[in-house]
Design a protein around this motif. Sequence first.
Motif, PDB file in Angstrom:
ATOM      1  N   ARG A 191     -77.241  80.433  14.511  1.00 47.84           N
ATOM      2  CA  ARG A 191     -75.966  81.091  14.858  1.00 47.84           C
ATOM      3  C   ARG A 191     -74.842  80.132  14.529  1.00 47.84           C
ATOM      4  O   ARG A 191     -74.955  78.935  14.787  1.00 47.84           O
ATOM      5  N   GLY A 193     -70.445  79.977  14.631  1.00 47.18           N
ATOM      6  CA  GLY A 193     -69.148  80.611  14.878  1.00 47.18           C
ATOM      7  C   GLY A 193     -68.195  80.364  13.721  1.00 47.18           C
ATOM      8  O   GLY A 193     -68.366  79.410  12.960  1.00 47.18           O
ATOM      9  N   ASN A 209     -67.183  83.526   5.967  1.00 45.92           N
ATOM     10  CA  ASN A 209     -67.610  82.182   5.566  1.00 45.92           C
ATOM     11  C   ASN A 209     -68.774  81.702   6.420  1.00 45.92           C
ATOM     12  O   ASN A 209     -69.729  81.120   5.904  1.00 45.92           O
ATOM     13  N   TYR A 212     -72.096  83.241   5.255  1.00 44.62           N
ATOM     14  CA  TYR A 212     -72.709  82.659   4.050  1.00 44.62           C
ATOM     15  C   TYR A 212     -73.160  81.208   4.295  1.00 44.62           C
ATOM     16  O   TYR A 212     -74.063  80.712   3.629  1.00 44.62           O
ATOM     17  N   GLN A 213     -72.530  80.546   5.270  1.00 47.56           N
ATOM     18  CA  GLN A 213     -73.010  79.212   5.649  1.00 47.56           C
ATOM     19  C   GLN A 213     -74.368  79.322   6.337  1.00 47.56           C
ATOM     20  O   GLN A 213     -75.264  78.503   6.092  1.00 47.56           O
ATOM     21  N   GLU A 216     -76.990  79.847   3.784  1.00 45.56           N
ATOM     22  CA  GLU A 216     -77.295  78.579   3.109  1.00 45.56           C
ATOM     23  C   GLU A 216     -78.172  77.693   3.999  1.00 45.56           C
ATOM     24  O   GLU A 216     -79.071  77.013   3.518  1.00 45.56           O
ATOM     25  N   ARG A 219     -81.643  78.904   3.642  1.00 46.86           N
ATOM     26  CA  ARG A 219     -82.192  78.447   2.355  1.00 46.86           C
ATOM     27  C   ARG A 219     -82.660  76.988   2.475  1.00 46.86           C
ATOM     28  O   ARG A 219     -83.735  76.634   1.997  1.00 46.86           O
ATOM     29  N   ASP A 220     -81.827  76.170   3.129  1.00 40.88           N
ATOM     30  CA  ASP A 220     -82.201  74.761   3.283  1.00 40.88           C
ATOM     31  C   ASP A 220     -83.425  74.611   4.180  1.00 40.88           C
ATOM     32  O   ASP A 220     -84.265  73.746   3.935  1.00 40.88           O
ATOM     33  N   ASP A 232     -82.002  70.297   6.034  1.00 45.08           N
ATOM     34  CA  ASP A 232     -80.571  70.010   5.916  1.00 45.08           C
ATOM     35  C   ASP A 232     -79.757  71.091   6.624  1.00 45.08           C
ATOM     36  O   ASP A 232     -78.669  71.428   6.227  1.00 45.08           O
ATOM     37  N   LEU A 235     -75.876  71.527   8.206  1.00 45.74           N
ATOM     38  CA  LEU A 235     -74.694  71.853   7.411  1.00 45.74           C
ATOM     39  C   LEU A 235     -73.497  72.069   8.318  1.00 45.74           C
ATOM     40  O   LEU A 235     -73.548  72.850   9.243  1.00 45.74           O
ATOM     41  N   SER A 236     -72.444  71.349   8.016  1.00 49.89           N
ATOM     42  CA  SER A 236     -71.321  71.396   8.949  1.00 49.89           C
ATOM     43  C   SER A 236     -70.562  72.701   8.843  1.00 49.89           C
ATOM     44  O   SER A 236     -70.523  73.330   7.798  1.00 49.89           O
ATOM     45  N   ALA A 237     -69.974  73.103   9.957  1.00 47.95           N
ATOM     46  CA  ALA A 237     -69.107  74.272   9.925  1.00 47.95           C
ATOM     47  C   ALA A 237     -67.874  73.921   9.114  1.00 47.95           C
ATOM     48  O   ALA A 237     -67.556  72.754   8.943  1.00 47.95           O
ATOM     49  N   GLN A 238     -67.210  74.954   8.648  1.00 53.59           N
ATOM     50  CA  GLN A 238     -66.059  74.708   7.775  1.00 53.59           C
ATOM     51  C   GLN A 238     -64.951  74.017   8.545  1.00 53.59           C
ATOM     52  O   GLN A 238     -64.653  74.320   9.681  1.00 53.59           O
ATOM     53  N   SER A 239     -64.383  73.042   7.928  1.00 55.10           N
ATOM     54  CA  SER A 239     -63.268  72.356   8.566  1.00 55.10           C
ATOM     55  C   SER A 239     -62.227  72.021   7.510  1.00 55.10           C
ATOM     56  O   SER A 239     -62.341  72.438   6.371  1.00 55.10           O
TER      57      SER A 239
END
Lengths: 241, 307
Positions: A191, A193, A209, A212-213, A216, A219-220, A232, A235-239
Motif C-alpha cells: 500500500r 499513499g 503516481n 504505478y509506484q 513497480e 515487479r521488484d 528493492d 522504493l521511495s514515495a515521490q518527493s
Amino acid sequence: MLKKLALLTVSAILCACAGQPQLPVAVDTSALHQNDKTIGVYVDTVPETQLALPGASCLLCIAVASAANSSTSDHVKTFQTEDISNLKEDVQTLFESNGKNVIGIDSPIKLSDLPKHSSEDPVSTRSDYSGLGTELGVEQLFVLDVDAIGAVRNYASYVPTSPPMAWVVGKIYIVDVSTNTYLWYEPVDIRLGAEGEWDEPPEYPGLTNAYYQVVEMLRDRVLSPLAGGTDDSSLSAQSAP
Amino acid sequence: MRLVWIVPLLLIIWGCSGTMPTEPETLSRAYHAPDRMVSNYYLQPPDSEELSIKGQLAPLSDQEAATAMMYPGYNAGGFLAAIAVHAAVNSSIENSQEQSRIDQANQILENYKGLVAEVSNDDLYEHVLSGDTGFNLHPTPKDMMALEENGWLVKSEPTYTLSSSEDAIYIENKVAIHDYFLVGGESESSLVYEKSVAIVSSNSDNFYDAKVWFADNGEYFKGSLGELYTQSIWLAVSDFQEKLPAIGAQASTIRYLENGEKKVERGKLISESCDQFLFETLRGELKVVQRIEIQEPASCVSELFDI
C-alpha cells in the motif's frame, strides 16, 4: 453460564476451522539453479483495477461510501496492468539467462480447482500440483497470482479513516511439482499513499503516481530475488523536486 | 420519526467525512505560441536576491501517509464528537510533523552555509545572461516601456534542493512569460505561458561525492546552480517556442535515479539523452531526471540541452 459455555465452544470450533495463512518461504536458489529441470512461468489473469472500501460493512454504509468515492473509483478503473502481465516475459528471460529450460504458460489455469494436498511440512503446498506439472511438462512452476489491485480506502462504517492508497495484494511462488513443496512463497500486500494531495479530480496525479509506484514495487518483489539481488521494494514515495 | 434523525445525521457525516477536492496542483497553463515576429526575450531577475535553497524532504512512510482510525460508535453523539476531536487533534499533529520534516531535511545544509552565503540569485541571473542560450535573451531594460514595442518578459522563481544523499542538486523554477505587446503592460491577461521546470543536475559519470560541491573554492557549486538555472530558462522558452520534440501521446512509467536509488514516476516522455530523460509529469511540469543506466554514446544523443 450455559450460554457462555456454548459461545466459547462455537468460538473454539470456528478458530480451529480457520485456515492458517501460508508463511513466507525464502527463495531456494540451489533448487532454482538445477538447470536440468524445466520451469513453467505463469502469471494469473490480473483482476480489473478497483477502489476497495473495507470497513464500510453495512448495506447503507457501502452505498454512502460508494457514492462519496464514485469519481475516485471511476479513475482507479482506468489504471493499467500491462506492466504486471508483462512480468511473464521478464521472468522467462531471467530464467533463460540463467540457463534454465523455460515454458511460458499462456492458457489460464484455475488454481483454486487444483486437488487438495495436506502435509505437516510448513513448506508444503495446500494444493496438489503434480497432475498440473505432468500436463504442462514442467518440474517447477512459477506463479504470480494477483488477488486485488487498484486502491484501498479504509472506512469505519460511514466515515473514511484514511485517504485512498494505491494497493496490490496477492502472492508469488515457485512450486516443485513432484514434491508439492514451495521453493519460494512470498505473500504481497503493498500500500502506498499519494505524496501530497490525493483529491485532485479528474486526473488524480498523486494517486495515479502512487499506483504505478506500487506496480513497480511488485515487479521488484518478483524480479530482484530471482536475479539474486535483494528486494528493492523500499522504493521511495515521490518527493521533491 | 426515526428517519427524520437518521437522514440529517447521514448528511452531516457525509459532509464531515469528505474533504473538498483540491484543484490539481497544475504547474502549467494554456498558452499560445508566439504568433508574431518578436524574438526578444527579457529576463527579469528573481524577486529575491537571496538564494532559495532547501534540503530534500524524506519520503513519508506508509504509516505516516495514512493512519486508520476506528471511531467509537456507542451512540450518534459520541461518534460525531470523536470525529470532531480526531479532526482537530490530527490537523495540529500533521502541521507540527510537517514542520519537523522540513527542519530535519534542512539540517543537511548546515555544512553548506558558507557556500550558500557566497551565491545570490543575482549571480545566477548574470550567469544565464552571459551564456549562449540560442535565443535573444536580454536583461530587463530600465525603461520597461521598451518592452511594449518588442519583446517577451520572462519571469522566474527558482528554488534549489540539495538531495538527501548530497549527490545532486535540483532546481524547480516557475517560469512565466508575459506579452507586453498585447496589453501594453503586465497584468493577468498578459500572461501567455506559465510552467514549472524541474531539473536534476547531470551526473554523467555516476560519481557521488559530496566534496565535489566545494571544489574550486565553491565555484563548482555556483557553476552547477548557474547551469541549472540556464537550462530551466532554456527549456521553458523552447517549450514556449514549440521547439521541443513532440510529447508522447501515452503516459509511461519513467524509472530514474534519485539519491542513488531507483525512483518511479508516471509521465509523457519528450526527449532522452545518454544520461537524462525529459518528460512531462502528470501535473504538467517539465522534468529532467537522471537515467538509472547511462547509455553508450554510440546509441544515444549525448546532450539533452542545445545550449
